[in-house]
Design a protein around this motif. Structure first.
Motif, PDB file in Angstrom:
ATOM      1  N   ILE A   1       0.883  -1.170   0.000  1.00 51.17           N
ATOM      2  CA  ILE A   1       0.000   0.000   0.000  1.00 51.17           C
ATOM      3  C   ILE A   1       0.917   1.214   0.000  1.00 51.17           C
ATOM      4  CG2 ILE A   1      -1.853   1.175   1.222  1.00 51.17           C
ATOM      5  CD1 ILE A   1      -2.540  -1.531   2.514  1.00 51.17           C
ATOM      6  N   LEU A   2       1.015   1.884  -1.128  1.00 47.26           N
ATOM      7  CA  LEU A   2       2.149   2.772  -1.396  1.00 47.26           C
ATOM      8  C   LEU A   2       1.678   4.085  -2.026  1.00 47.26           C
ATOM      9  CD1 LEU A   2       5.330   3.019  -1.830  1.00 47.26           C
ATOM     10  CD2 LEU A   2       4.939   1.918  -4.029  1.00 47.26           C
ATOM     11  N   HIS A   3       2.100   5.213  -1.440  1.00 45.22           N
ATOM     12  CA  HIS A   3       1.911   6.530  -2.054  1.00 45.22           C
ATOM     13  C   HIS A   3       0.445   6.868  -2.315  1.00 45.22           C
ATOM     14  CE1 HIS A   3       5.973   8.032  -2.634  1.00 45.22           C
ATOM     15  NE2 HIS A   3       6.365   6.825  -3.019  1.00 45.22           N
ATOM     16  N   ASN A   4      -0.423   6.552  -1.365  1.00 47.38           N
ATOM     17  CA  ASN A   4      -1.825   6.948  -1.471  1.00 47.38           C
ATOM     18  C   ASN A   4      -2.104   8.157  -0.581  1.00 47.38           C
ATOM     19  OD1 ASN A   4      -2.943   4.456  -3.023  1.00 47.38           O
ATOM     20  ND2 ASN A   4      -1.737   3.586  -1.342  1.00 47.38           N
ATOM     21  N   ARG A   5      -3.121   8.924  -0.949  1.00 50.39           N
ATOM     22  CA  ARG A   5      -3.607   9.999  -0.084  1.00 50.39           C
ATOM     23  C   ARG A   5      -4.999   9.595   0.393  1.00 50.39           C
ATOM     24  NH1 ARG A   5      -2.351  14.190  -2.919  1.00 50.39           N
ATOM     25  NH2 ARG A   5      -0.480  14.534  -1.662  1.00 50.39           N
ATOM     26  N   VAL A   6      -5.153   9.469   1.712  1.00 50.45           N
ATOM     27  CA  VAL A   6      -6.376   8.926   2.295  1.00 50.45           C
ATOM     28  C   VAL A   6      -6.856   9.886   3.379  1.00 50.45           C
ATOM     29  CG1 VAL A   6      -7.465   6.934   3.371  1.00 50.45           C
ATOM     30  CG2 VAL A   6      -5.491   6.592   1.860  1.00 50.45           C
ATOM     31  N   ALA A   7      -8.090  10.373   3.254  1.00 58.27           N
ATOM     32  CA  ALA A   7      -8.594  11.366   4.199  1.00 58.27           C
ATOM     33  C   ALA A   7     -10.090  11.181   4.404  1.00 58.27           C
ATOM     34  CB  ALA A   7      -8.322  12.778   3.673  1.00 58.27           C
ATOM     35  N   GLY A   8     -10.523  11.419   5.651  1.00 65.96           N
ATOM     36  CA  GLY A   8     -11.942  11.498   5.937  1.00 65.96           C
ATOM     37  C   GLY A   8     -12.630  10.175   6.180  1.00 65.96           C
ATOM     38  N   PHE A   9     -11.940   9.222   6.820  1.00 63.06           N
ATOM     39  CA  PHE A   9     -12.529   7.927   7.141  1.00 63.06           C
ATOM     40  C   PHE A   9     -12.492   7.691   8.652  1.00 63.06           C
ATOM     41  CE2 PHE A   9     -11.287   7.543   2.749  1.00 63.06           C
ATOM     42  CZ  PHE A   9     -12.347   6.847   2.171  1.00 63.06           C
ATOM     43  N   ARG A  10     -13.128   6.593   9.067  1.00 62.30           N
ATOM     44  CA  ARG A  10     -12.912   6.134  10.439  1.00 62.30           C
ATOM     45  C   ARG A  10     -11.441   5.748  10.579  1.00 62.30           C
ATOM     46  NH1 ARG A  10     -16.822   2.770  10.873  1.00 62.30           N
ATOM     47  NH2 ARG A  10     -15.793   1.027   9.836  1.00 62.30           N
ATOM     48  N   ASP A  11     -10.968   4.810   9.750  1.00 62.19           N
ATOM     49  CA  ASP A  11      -9.563   4.426   9.702  1.00 62.19           C
ATOM     50  C   ASP A  11      -9.053   4.676   8.291  1.00 62.19           C
ATOM     51  OD1 ASP A  11      -9.637   3.369  12.358  1.00 62.19           O
ATOM     52  OD2 ASP A  11     -10.572   1.554  11.567  1.00 62.19           O
ATOM     53  N   GLY A  12      -7.869   5.273   8.207  1.00 60.93           N
ATOM     54  CA  GLY A  12      -7.331   5.571   6.888  1.00 60.93           C
ATOM     55  C   GLY A  12      -6.882   4.328   6.149  1.00 60.93           C
ATOM     56  N   ILE A  13      -5.932   3.590   6.746  1.00 61.81           N
ATOM     57  CA  ILE A  13      -5.441   2.321   6.198  1.00 61.81           C
ATOM     58  C   ILE A  13      -5.519   1.306   7.320  1.00 61.81           C
ATOM     59  CG2 ILE A  13      -3.456   1.092   5.241  1.00 61.81           C
ATOM     60  CD1 ILE A  13      -2.538   3.761   4.046  1.00 61.81           C
TER      61      ILE A  13
ATOM     62  N   ASN B   1      -8.526  11.467   9.728  1.00 60.33           N
ATOM     63  CA  ASN B   1      -9.210  10.195   9.990  1.00 60.33           C
ATOM     64  C   ASN B   1      -9.551  10.121  11.479  1.00 60.33           C
ATOM     65  OD1 ASN B   1      -8.972   8.935   7.239  1.00 60.33           O
ATOM     66  ND2 ASN B   1      -6.822   9.372   7.668  1.00 60.33           N
ATOM     67  N   ALA B   2     -10.809   9.789  11.777  1.00 58.82           N
ATOM     68  CA  ALA B   2     -11.359  10.051  13.099  1.00 58.82           C
ATOM     69  C   ALA B   2     -11.109   8.943  14.117  1.00 58.82           C
ATOM     70  CB  ALA B   2     -12.858  10.318  12.989  1.00 58.82           C
ATOM     71  N   ASP B   3     -10.589   7.807  13.689  1.00 61.97           N
ATOM     72  CA  ASP B   3     -10.160   6.799  14.661  1.00 61.97           C
ATOM     73  C   ASP B   3      -8.657   6.585  14.479  1.00 61.97           C
ATOM     74  OD1 ASP B   3     -10.280   5.050  16.766  1.00 61.97           O
ATOM     75  OD2 ASP B   3     -11.215   3.430  15.652  1.00 61.97           O
ATOM     76  N   ASP B   4      -8.235   5.747  13.545  1.00 62.69           N
ATOM     77  CA  ASP B   4      -6.812   5.495  13.348  1.00 62.69           C
ATOM     78  C   ASP B   4      -6.362   5.955  11.959  1.00 62.69           C
ATOM     79  OD1 ASP B   4      -6.697   4.223  15.825  1.00 62.69           O
ATOM     80  OD2 ASP B   4      -7.208   2.284  14.958  1.00 62.69           O
ATOM     81  N   GLY B   5      -5.185   6.563  11.928  1.00 65.05           N
ATOM     82  CA  GLY B   5      -4.590   6.871  10.628  1.00 65.05           C
ATOM     83  C   GLY B   5      -4.175   5.591   9.931  1.00 65.05           C
ATOM     84  N   ILE B   6      -3.310   4.801  10.582  1.00 62.77           N
ATOM     85  CA  ILE B   6      -2.923   3.478  10.096  1.00 62.77           C
ATOM     86  C   ILE B   6      -3.158   2.488  11.217  1.00 62.77           C
ATOM     87  CG2 ILE B   6      -1.056   2.009   9.248  1.00 62.77           C
ATOM     88  CD1 ILE B   6       0.227   4.497   8.035  1.00 62.77           C
ATOM     89  N   GLU B   7      -3.985   1.496  10.948  1.00 61.81           N
ATOM     90  CA  GLU B   7      -4.329   0.501  11.952  1.00 61.81           C
ATOM     91  C   GLU B   7      -3.705  -0.834  11.542  1.00 61.81           C
ATOM     92  OE1 GLU B   7      -8.295   0.059  14.324  1.00 61.81           O
ATOM     93  OE2 GLU B   7      -8.461  -1.138  12.491  1.00 61.81           O
ATOM     94  N   ALA B   8      -2.513  -1.114  12.078  1.00 61.56           N
ATOM     95  CA  ALA B   8      -1.794  -2.358  11.754  1.00 61.56           C
ATOM     96  C   ALA B   8      -2.125  -3.431  12.783  1.00 61.56           C
ATOM     97  CB  ALA B   8      -0.295  -2.096  11.697  1.00 61.56           C
ATOM     98  N   ASP B   9      -3.379  -3.539  13.153  1.00 64.12           N
ATOM     99  CA  ASP B   9      -3.797  -4.471  14.195  1.00 64.12           C
ATOM    100  C   ASP B   9      -3.725  -5.913  13.701  1.00 64.12           C
ATOM    101  OD1 ASP B   9      -4.367  -2.115  15.442  1.00 64.12           O
ATOM    102  OD2 ASP B   9      -6.515  -2.476  15.681  1.00 64.12           O
ATOM    103  N   PHE B  10      -3.452  -6.818  14.635  1.00 59.99           N
ATOM    104  CA  PHE B  10      -3.389  -8.243  14.351  1.00 59.99           C
ATOM    105  C   PHE B  10      -2.376  -8.544  13.238  1.00 59.99           C
ATOM    106  CE2 PHE B  10      -7.085  -7.980  16.912  1.00 59.99           C
ATOM    107  CZ  PHE B  10      -7.210  -9.208  17.539  1.00 59.99           C
ATOM    108  N   CYS B  11      -1.279  -7.809  13.259  1.00 60.20           N
ATOM    109  CA  CYS B  11      -0.158  -8.171  12.399  1.00 60.20           C
ATOM    110  C   CYS B  11       0.506  -9.408  12.980  1.00 60.20           C
ATOM    111  CB  CYS B  11       0.842  -7.031  12.308  1.00 60.20           C
ATOM    112  SG  CYS B  11       2.324  -7.473  11.378  1.00 60.20           S
TER     113      CYS B  11
END
Length: 601
Positions: free
Chosen positions: A332-344, A368-378
């Motif tokens: 997941i590379l070079h994206n612009r992500v805005a305005g979500f619960r979680d961005g990525i 993003n209103a919860d997590d910018g990047i959520e790497a949970d359960f990696c």
């Protein structure tokens, strides 16, 4: 992906000692049965998944017979190479006294050897319904796409088991259309007919007009992907579903809706503009079932969640996952992500499938209103590198890391309202290197309420200041560290820059409290910590005193001669190319150019 937030919406949801130095629940059933997970364990001398080989060649001598303290090495695997990184897994038994070390050298085949970061020693464990065995695990960083590499792994154990093994693996190439691919012109009126006869290698070029969402039913082949390419004036209204497909590329599309690739392999989604819709749960680009080796790059993904205090957190008025994946090998590379619960986001709990060898690189995440990047359960070897995170409730999440390593490297964080790092639910094995954080409240606060295990940090910059509460969540009081739940045995933090605009230097580190730099150094592993303030930056930087302001992303590069310059520790494969006597702290070397965040020109 916040499970509790999904439940709120009524939807179902399916180590670190330094060694050697979203959408609706019903959507998740649409993709059919995913492929069985690949078994990445093989005997020495046989082919490993995605092209790695274990030469099985001992290159050292057995250092003695130490009984249960001797290491008994298993087979090396190099599962799911990405474009820029290689994952290395080396299981073992024995080594009861935990002093086995694996150092790493690498080179392009036939080239010059270079040192890499040693593997992390991960003890067997279990958490949240998942378990793992003892292993040495880690990544080789910053490689070139489509290139064959040799890795030399040297296991050293004074009580026995010392040996060297050489393995080879090839990074994936950047996905591209077939050379000389036929281009088929498509209009809204002809799309269904042309799509039904698409063959591997074809490029379907969408002319101007409005297209309905569609379920794609054809697959390409390795070296011959089917490409669906947009042109100026072509707009897709609705959702695009790629279920159980392989080698399909979506390029340059404008989509008002959602893209799903449940159960698909080697999908590429590039240069698209995606505007989320509440009709599809507010999601952007997602797979809700195990997929493999997706390449999601250079997209602009815009959600529906407003940057407002009422939007913040698990129970906030927020909606949708910007980019969400499960399964191995994704880039997941070079994206612009805005305005979500979680961005990525990765998936959580029983929805998480083989979440390892995943790269999240150079993305720009805002609002993003919860997590910018959520790497949970990696599971292991998720690499979150060089992302810019501005105005997110929580910047970076590992809730939990399942033994690790989960790498967070050179991320630039400004105005994380609540937390910069959420290491919750018994997270273990998180590695924080060269991150820069400027936030309201506690500079590095982790309020897990459960043990935070085997945390390893080096060369970070953490700066906080006066705090407050936002939608019921406190940002902290301006401590430089608030780590009461840290399990200090097995964790190591050092060479970090810490500061607070309150003018105080206080905090907790496991059971220890401190009120000065001297007491931090004397009573914790932070023996080389330095005290910093906003003056370490070359540009004048405002403290984010009003977090619900949507600040422009600032320049967080260092000022030459600041306390953060030359204050870091050398980390092979991470700090290569630094100038001066030692690496600088934070995301950037002083005087270096800014990375490209978000879509490339």
């Amino acid at each position: 992906m916040n499970r509790h937030a999904l439940l709120k919406l009524g939807l179902s949801v399916g180590v670190l000692v330094w060694l050697g130095c979203g959408g609706g629940g019903d959507d998740r059933e649409d993709g059919g049965t995913p492929e069985d997970p690949v078994d990445a364990s093989v005997d020495a001398g046989t082919l490993l998944p995605d092209g790695g080989t274990d030469a099985g060649s001992p290159g050292g001598t057995d250092a003695g017979t130490g009984g249960a303290n001797a290491t008994v090495a298993g087979a090396v695997s190099v599962p799911y190479p990405t474009l820029h990184h290689l994952t290395v897994e080396w299981p073992f038994s024995g080594d009861a006294n935990a002093n086995g070390v694996v150092t790493v050298r690498y080179r392009p085949t036939g080239g010059m050897w270079r040192d890499s970061m040693p593997l992390r020693r991960v003890p067997a464990g279990d958490n949240e319904g998942f378990s793992w065995g003892s292993r040495h695990s880690g990544s080789v960083f910053e490689l070139q796409p489509g290139t064959a590499y040799e890795l030399e792994l040297t296991l050293t154990d004074p009580e026995g088991g010392t040996l060297t093994r050489t393995v080879s693996a090839t990074t994936r190439a950047v996905p591209a259309p077939m050379v000389g691919a036929p281009v088929k012109a498509v209009t809204p009126a002809t799309f269904t007919t042309v799509a039904a006869s698409a063959q591997p290698g074809d490029i379907l070029q969408l002319g101007a007009g409005t297209y309905s969402g569609f379920d794609w039913s054809r697959s390409g082949a390795a070296g011959r992907p089917i490409v669906i390419r947009g042109t100026t004036g072509a707009v897709v209204n609705g959702q695009i579903n790629l279920f159980n497909r392989s080698y399909v590329h979506l390029d340059g599309l404008t989509v008002n809706g959602r893209i799903r690739f449940n159960g698909s392999n080697h999908i590429a989604i590039t240069r698209c503009t995606l505007n989320a819709s509440s009709t599809y749960g507010g999601d952007g680009i997602v797979t809700f079932l195990r997929a493999e080796n997706a390449y999601i790059a250079d997209n602009v993904v815009t959600g529906l969640t407003a940057w407002a205090e009422s939007s913040l957190g698990v129970d906030g008025d927020n909606l949708g996952e910007g980019i969400a994946v499960t399964g191995p090998g994704h880039v997941i590379l070079h994206n612009r992500v805005a305005g979500f619960r979680d961005g990525i986001s990765l998936l959580e709990d029983d929805e998480a499938a083989d979440q390892f060898s995943i790269d999240i690189l150079n993305n720009d995440l805002d609002g993003n209103a919860d997590d910018g990047i959520e790497a949970d359960f990696c599971f292991h070897n998720c690499r979150i590198l060089r992302n810019r995170l501005s105005n997110n409730f929580i910047a970076l999440s590992s809730q939990p890391g399942l033994g690790g390593p989960t790498y967070f490297v050179r991320n630039a964080v400004y105005n994380a309202v609540h937390l910069a790092f959420k290491l919750y639910r018994g997270s273990s094995g998180d590695v924080l290197l060269h991150n820069t954080v400027v936030k309201n409240g506690d500079a590095l606060g982790i309020y897990a309420g459960r043990p935070v295990g085997r945390l390893y940090t080096r060369n970070n910059l953490f700066i906080g200041g006066p705090g407050a509460s936002f939608n019921g969540y406190s940002s902290g009081s301006g401590r430089v560290l608030a780590l009461a739940d840290l399990v200090t045995s097995g964790s190591s933090m050092d060479h970090d820059g810490l500061g607070s605009t309150t003018g105080t230097f206080t905090g907790t580190w496991g059971g220890a409290s401190f009120n000065s730099l001297g007491s931090l150094r004397a009573n914790t592993t932070e023996q080389h910590a330095v005290q910093v303030d906003l003056g370490v930056f070359a540009a004048t930087l405002a403290y984010p005193a009003a977090p619900m302001t949507r600040y422009a992303a600032p320049d967080l590069r260092l000022r030459a001669g600041s306390a953060a310059e030359n204050a870091g520790q050398v980390i092979p494969g991470i700090t290569d190319g630094f100038s001066g006597g030692a690496p600088d702290l934070g995301a950037y070397e002083a005087g270096a150019a800014l990375p490209v965040y978000g879509p490339r020109p």
